[in-house]
Design a protein around this motif. Structure first.
Motif, PDB file in Angstrom:
ATOM      1  N   ARG A  71       0.804  -1.209   0.000  1.00 30.39           N
ATOM      2  CA  ARG A  71       0.000   0.000   0.000  1.00 30.39           C
ATOM      3  C   ARG A  71       0.846   1.271   0.000  1.00 30.39           C
ATOM      4  O   ARG A  71       0.300   2.367  -0.136  1.00 30.39           O
ATOM      5  N   SER A  72       2.148   1.138   0.179  1.00 30.45           N
ATOM      6  CA  SER A  72       3.048   2.283   0.184  1.00 30.45           C
ATOM      7  C   SER A  72       4.456   1.782  -0.101  1.00 30.45           C
ATOM      8  O   SER A  72       4.733   0.580   0.035  1.00 30.45           O
ATOM      9  N   PRO A  73       5.380   2.676  -0.502  1.00 30.56           N
ATOM     10  CA  PRO A  73       6.761   2.225  -0.716  1.00 30.56           C
ATOM     11  C   PRO A  73       7.399   1.654   0.550  1.00 30.56           C
ATOM     12  O   PRO A  73       8.302   0.826   0.461  1.00 30.56           O
ATOM     13  N   GLY A  74       6.929   2.068   1.719  1.00 26.40           N
ATOM     14  CA  GLY A  74       7.519   1.566   2.951  1.00 26.40           C
ATOM     15  C   GLY A  74       7.224   0.115   3.238  1.00 26.40           C
ATOM     16  O   GLY A  74       7.959  -0.518   4.005  1.00 26.40           O
ATOM     17  N   ASP A  75       6.152  -0.433   2.637  1.00 22.86           N
ATOM     18  CA  ASP A  75       5.834  -1.846   2.876  1.00 22.86           C
ATOM     19  C   ASP A  75       6.915  -2.758   2.313  1.00 22.86           C
ATOM     20  O   ASP A  75       7.406  -3.665   2.997  1.00 22.86           O
ATOM     21  N   LEU A  76       7.295  -2.518   1.059  1.00 20.82           N
ATOM     22  CA  LEU A  76       8.349  -3.340   0.463  1.00 20.82           C
ATOM     23  C   LEU A  76       9.692  -3.055   1.106  1.00 20.82           C
ATOM     24  O   LEU A  76      10.487  -3.977   1.329  1.00 20.82           O
ATOM     25  N   ALA A  77       9.966  -1.799   1.430  1.00 19.80           N
ATOM     26  CA  ALA A  77      11.237  -1.463   2.074  1.00 19.80           C
ATOM     27  C   ALA A  77      11.343  -2.121   3.449  1.00 19.80           C
ATOM     28  O   ALA A  77      12.411  -2.619   3.828  1.00 19.80           O
ATOM     29  N   GLY A  78      10.245  -2.146   4.194  1.00 20.19           N
ATOM     30  CA  GLY A  78      10.276  -2.804   5.496  1.00 20.19           C
ATOM     31  C   GLY A  78      10.526  -4.294   5.392  1.00 20.19           C
ATOM     32  O   GLY A  78      11.240  -4.875   6.223  1.00 20.19           O
ATOM     33  N   ALA A  79       9.949  -4.926   4.371  1.00 28.24           N
ATOM     34  CA  ALA A  79      10.196  -6.362   4.187  1.00 28.24           C
ATOM     35  C   ALA A  79      11.646  -6.632   3.798  1.00 28.24           C
ATOM     36  O   ALA A  79      12.251  -7.602   4.263  1.00 28.24           O
ATOM     37  N   MET A  80      12.221  -5.759   2.972  1.00 30.04           N
ATOM     38  CA  MET A  80      13.605  -5.971   2.534  1.00 30.04           C
ATOM     39  C   MET A  80      14.606  -5.704   3.651  1.00 30.04           C
ATOM     40  O   MET A  80      15.722  -6.225   3.621  1.00 30.04           O
ATOM     41  N   PRO A 101       1.189   0.073  -8.035  1.00 29.79           N
ATOM     42  CA  PRO A 101       1.279   1.535  -8.162  1.00 29.79           C
ATOM     43  C   PRO A 101       1.437   2.244  -6.822  1.00 29.79           C
ATOM     44  O   PRO A 101       2.140   3.249  -6.732  1.00 29.79           O
ATOM     45  N   ARG A 102       0.802   1.740  -5.766  1.00 29.64           N
ATOM     46  CA  ARG A 102       0.971   2.355  -4.451  1.00 29.64           C
ATOM     47  C   ARG A 102       2.373   2.154  -3.912  1.00 29.64           C
ATOM     48  O   ARG A 102       2.898   3.006  -3.193  1.00 29.64           O
ATOM     49  N   CYS A 103       2.972   1.025  -4.260  1.00 29.95           N
ATOM     50  CA  CYS A 103       4.349   0.778  -3.837  1.00 29.95           C
ATOM     51  C   CYS A 103       5.317   1.720  -4.534  1.00 29.95           C
ATOM     52  O   CYS A 103       6.378   2.057  -3.993  1.00 29.95           O
ATOM     53  N   LEU A 104       4.967   2.185  -5.725  1.00 29.30           N
ATOM     54  CA  LEU A 104       5.831   3.094  -6.501  1.00 29.30           C
ATOM     55  C   LEU A 104       5.507   4.557  -6.267  1.00 29.30           C
ATOM     56  O   LEU A 104       6.202   5.421  -6.816  1.00 29.30           O
ATOM     57  N   ALA A 105       4.478   4.859  -5.478  1.00 35.85           N
ATOM     58  CA  ALA A 105       4.005   6.240  -5.308  1.00 35.85           C
ATOM     59  C   ALA A 105       4.970   7.024  -4.427  1.00 35.85           C
ATOM     60  O   ALA A 105       4.711   7.271  -3.238  1.00 35.85           O
ATOM     61  N   VAL A 106       6.093   7.423  -5.006  1.00 41.27           N
ATOM     62  CA  VAL A 106       7.081   8.218  -4.283  1.00 41.27           C
ATOM     63  C   VAL A 106       6.567   9.651  -4.157  1.00 41.27           C
ATOM     64  O   VAL A 106       6.010  10.211  -5.099  1.00 41.27           O
ATOM     65  N   ARG A 107       6.752  10.260  -2.997  1.00 43.12           N
ATOM     66  CA  ARG A 107       6.311  11.630  -2.780  1.00 43.12           C
ATOM     67  C   ARG A 107       7.374  12.616  -3.246  1.00 43.12           C
ATOM     68  O   ARG A 107       8.573  12.345  -3.196  1.00 43.12           O
TER      69      ARG A 107
END
Length: 392
Positions: A71-80, A101-107
């Motif tokens: 749901r956000s870029p932080g989800d994948l980053a937290g898993a990694m 798309p939510r994972c790629l939604a950089v601010r």
């Protein structure tokens, strides 16, 4: 299949290992404990060894599912960041290609070289949403017109409807070039392709093009039909989104959300939400001057130079959810009544008229008449100004 240590295994060997562990677990005594330690792999412990024995393709598949549902870029980053193995396998093209798309939604406020590299790796892995988002950022924000257009074209060739519509807007306006670079027929064709894939703004833009004969043969009835279809699709999406939010917040039935929206026969829609690329453009130019959009590709203009005057004359699309800027002066079409607002497309013009500009638009003739009256009677104008001034 291979494990992390590079060893091959077969289903038969897995079954033999499971039978051996069952015998060890049911044996009891000191001998069984020693055998269990030997099977577990010595000093590393059984739990750690079981994780290490998982095949790489299974871990990659799990990380790909995490990226697809993030749901956000932080989800994948937290898993990694969980462990070294996740960090290594999280860079796999299989994982990056399935990023949502939510994972790629950089601010825009968090934009950095690391975010740029992440989007570039996703685009190289074949992620169409990453190609489109990075293409929009490079084309409009970083001033790299060629690479940005190439990324959007790569996504459009694979059927990305947002990329098709953005390329249509570029063709209609001749963005990145001169006024002679406009190609109305190509823009209409790209709009038709995006509309066939379900893009609401492209469907509305094509309807206005048909009504005005802009790039296509004029057909008022067909244009009106497309506008009604765009409003119907947009209304359905808006009602579904608002109904889900309403159920989650208050538990009310979904039918209550449909009372907030306008008639389907209107030429103007309700436009529920903006794409992540448009939100990035809005936030980017809200915190940075428009002249800075070409700072990455060209040196800053000197004060008082012609380049500074050219950059100072650029304007953003007046539709608040669009965020597209002009790439040259007088690129966007302006309101024919007031001349104050300007739009990158007819779809943005229709949406902004519905939401805001209808109550603000004042004919330019009235301004000229007021200015002429003030020039003819300066004393009255001075009195009006004195009355309008606040008391000390």
């Amino acid at each position: 299949m291979r494990t992390r240590r590079g060893a091959c295994y077969s289903p038969a060997s897995c079954q033999d290992g499971r039978r051996k562990r069952r015998r060890i677990a049911g044996g009891g005594g000191e001998g069984s404990a020693a055998a269990a330690a030997a099977v577990a792999g010595g000093a590393e412990g059984p739990a750690n060894d079981m994780f290490e024995e998982l095949p790489d393709d299974l871990v990659v598949s799990i990380l790909a599912d995490v990226a697809a549902s993030a749901r956000s870029p932080g989800d994948l980053a937290g898993a990694m960041l969980t462990c070294k193995r996740f960090r290594e396998l999280g860079q796999s093209k299989v994982v990056l290609a399935r990023a949502s798309p939510r994972c790629l939604a950089v601010r825009a406020k968090a934009w950095s070289d690391a975010a740029h590299r992440f989007l570039q790796r996703c685009a190289d892995a074949g992620n169409l949403d990453a190609c489109y988002l990075l293409g929009m950022i490079r084309f409009y924000c970083l001033g790299s017109r060629g690479s940005g257009a190439a990324l959007m074209a790569a996504a459009a060739v694979s059927g990305h409807r947002e990329a098709l519509y953005s390329l249509a807007v570029i063709q209609f306006n001749g963005s990145g070039g001169s006024k002679d670079d406009r190609d109305l027929r190509a823009g209409a064709a790209l709009c038709a392709r995006a509309a066939s894939l379900g893009h609401v703004d492209a469907l509305r833009e094509l309807g206005h093009c048909l009504q005005d004969g802009y790039g296509v043969r004029r057909s008022v009835l067909d244009g009106r039909r497309l506008l009604i279809q765009a409003n119907a699709r947009e209304l359905a999406a808006a009602v579904a989104a608002s109904a889900s939010l309403l159920r989650a917040a208050t538990g009310k039935p979904a039918a209550a959300a449909s009372r907030r929206h306008s008639c389907l026969l209107s030429d103007f829609g309700c436009h529920a939400a903006a794409h992540a690329a448009n939100r990035f453009l809005v936030d980017w130019f809200a915190s940075r001057p428009l002249a800075g959009s070409t700072a990455a590709a060209a040196p800053a203009p000197t004060p008082g130079s012609a380049a500074e005057d050219e950059a100072a004359g650029l304007r953003l699309c007046s539709h608040a959810l669009c965020g597209r800027p002009e790439t040259r002066r007088h690129e966007f079409r302006r309101c024919s009544v007031c001349g104050v607002v300007n739009y990158c497309s007819r779809a943005c013009q229709a949406l902004h008229w519905k939401t805001a500009h209808k109550a603000e638009c004042t004919p330019m003739d009235r301004w000229l008449d007021n200015a002429a009256a003030g020039a003819a009677n300066p004393n009255a104008a001075a009195g009006d100004a004195a009355m309008a001034a606040p008391a000390p």
